[in-house]
Motif scaffolding. Structure first.
Motif, mmCIF file in Angstrom:
data_model
loop_
_atom_site.group_PDB
_atom_site.id
_atom_site.type_symbol
_atom_site.label_atom_id
_atom_site.label_comp_id
_atom_site.label_asym_id
_atom_site.label_seq_id
_atom_site.Cartn_x
_atom_site.Cartn_y
_atom_site.Cartn_z
ATOM 1 N N PHE A 6 1.072 -1.338 -0.171
ATOM 2 C CA PHE A 6 0.026 0.023 -0.088
ATOM 3 C C PHE A 6 1.022 1.207 -0.089
ATOM 4 C CE2 PHE A 6 -2.448 -3.497 1.957
ATOM 5 C CZ PHE A 6 -3.785 -3.287 1.275
ATOM 6 N N ILE A 7 1.285 1.593 -1.121
ATOM 7 C CA ILE A 7 2.093 2.877 -1.178
ATOM 8 C C ILE A 7 1.833 3.969 -0.469
ATOM 9 C CG2 ILE A 7 3.060 4.565 -2.886
ATOM 10 C CD1 ILE A 7 2.734 2.253 -5.123
ATOM 11 N N ASN A 8 0.653 4.435 -0.685
ATOM 12 C CA ASN A 8 0.122 5.735 0.369
ATOM 13 C C ASN A 8 0.222 5.674 1.533
ATOM 14 O OD1 ASN A 8 -1.532 5.565 -2.266
ATOM 15 N ND2 ASN A 8 -2.181 7.617 -1.723
ATOM 16 N N SER A 9 0.088 4.345 2.461
ATOM 17 C CA SER A 9 0.089 4.251 3.768
ATOM 18 C C SER A 9 1.518 3.714 4.165
ATOM 19 C CB SER A 9 -0.883 3.302 4.178
ATOM 20 O OG SER A 9 -1.108 1.987 3.585
ATOM 21 N N ASN A 10 2.251 3.510 3.120
ATOM 22 C CA ASN A 10 3.577 2.773 3.264
ATOM 23 C C ASN A 10 3.722 1.672 4.202
ATOM 24 O OD1 ASN A 10 6.325 2.931 2.832
ATOM 25 N ND2 ASN A 10 6.944 3.915 5.039
ATOM 26 N N PHE A 46 -8.383 2.315 -6.827
ATOM 27 C CA PHE A 46 -6.951 2.132 -6.559
ATOM 28 C C PHE A 46 -6.428 1.978 -7.987
ATOM 29 C CE2 PHE A 46 -7.609 -2.268 -6.388
ATOM 30 C CZ PHE A 46 -6.612 -2.788 -7.009
ATOM 31 N N GLU A 49 0.198 -0.144 -9.547
ATOM 32 C CA GLU A 49 1.292 0.469 -9.926
ATOM 33 C C GLU A 49 2.309 -0.610 -10.431
ATOM 34 O OE1 GLU A 49 1.669 3.425 -10.337
ATOM 35 O OE2 GLU A 49 0.199 4.287 -8.933
ATOM 36 N N SER A 89 1.888 -3.541 -6.120
ATOM 37 C CA SER A 89 1.834 -2.391 -5.246
ATOM 38 C C SER A 89 0.492 -1.428 -5.687
ATOM 39 C CB SER A 89 3.322 -1.726 -5.791
ATOM 40 O OG SER A 89 4.250 -2.383 -5.087
ATOM 41 N N SER A 91 -1.620 2.082 -5.336
ATOM 42 C CA SER A 91 -1.929 3.630 -4.663
ATOM 43 C C SER A 91 -3.195 4.114 -5.064
ATOM 44 C CB SER A 91 -0.629 4.400 -5.391
ATOM 45 O OG SER A 91 -1.176 4.523 -6.751
ATOM 46 N N TRP A 92 -3.542 5.240 -4.545
ATOM 47 C CA TRP A 92 -5.061 5.677 -4.823
ATOM 48 C C TRP A 92 -4.802 7.419 -4.490
ATOM 49 C CZ3 TRP A 92 -3.746 2.758 -0.725
ATOM 50 C CH2 TRP A 92 -3.582 3.114 0.682
ATOM 51 N N ASP A 93 -5.595 8.161 -5.406
ATOM 52 C CA ASP A 93 -5.490 9.636 -5.342
ATOM 53 C C ASP A 93 -6.826 10.012 -4.985
ATOM 54 O OD1 ASP A 93 -6.063 11.751 -7.206
ATOM 55 O OD2 ASP A 93 -3.893 11.746 -6.924
#
Length: 116
Positions: A6-10, A46, A49, A89, A91-93
């Protein structure tokens, strides 16, 4: 076992094969936004990536809510998507989420067979 990054939450989670993305996020605090869990609201959209090939096939509800354009750009719904047998992997925006939430679901054409 596959990993979801989860890229955003690392956060990186090791999960069983065929695990639902949103369910794993909720269970292990991956922080993927969500609301309904049924593919209706679009809150859990999401972008894959890396590792999109390790996601299961697109569901009808995703096709209706996201449409071909968002799907072709690598977006999926966490509530409808399962990780199969490899690492991914995501991400979300917030801006994308807002657009998807406002999008009216597509009406899918049913195949009609004409018999004589």
């Amino acid at each position: 076992m596959p990993k979801i990054n989860f890229i955003n939450s690392n956060k990186q989670l090791e999960v069983p094969e065929d695990s639902n993305i949103l369910r794993m996020s909720l269970r292990y605090d991956g922080e993927l936004p969500n609301r309904c869990g049924g593919g209706i609201c679009g809150s859990c959209v999401f972008k894959a990536e890396e590792g999109a090939e390790f996601l299961d096939k697109v569901k009808v509800q995703e096709r209706r809510k996201l449409g071909e354009e968002w799907l072709n750009d690598g977006y999926r719904l966490g509530c409808q998507t399962f990780v199969t047998n490899g690492d991914i992997s995501i991400s979300w925006d917030d801006e994308v989420t807002d657009k998807v939430k406002k999008r009216k679901p597509d009406r899918l054409q049913k195949e009609v067979s004409v018999s004589k």
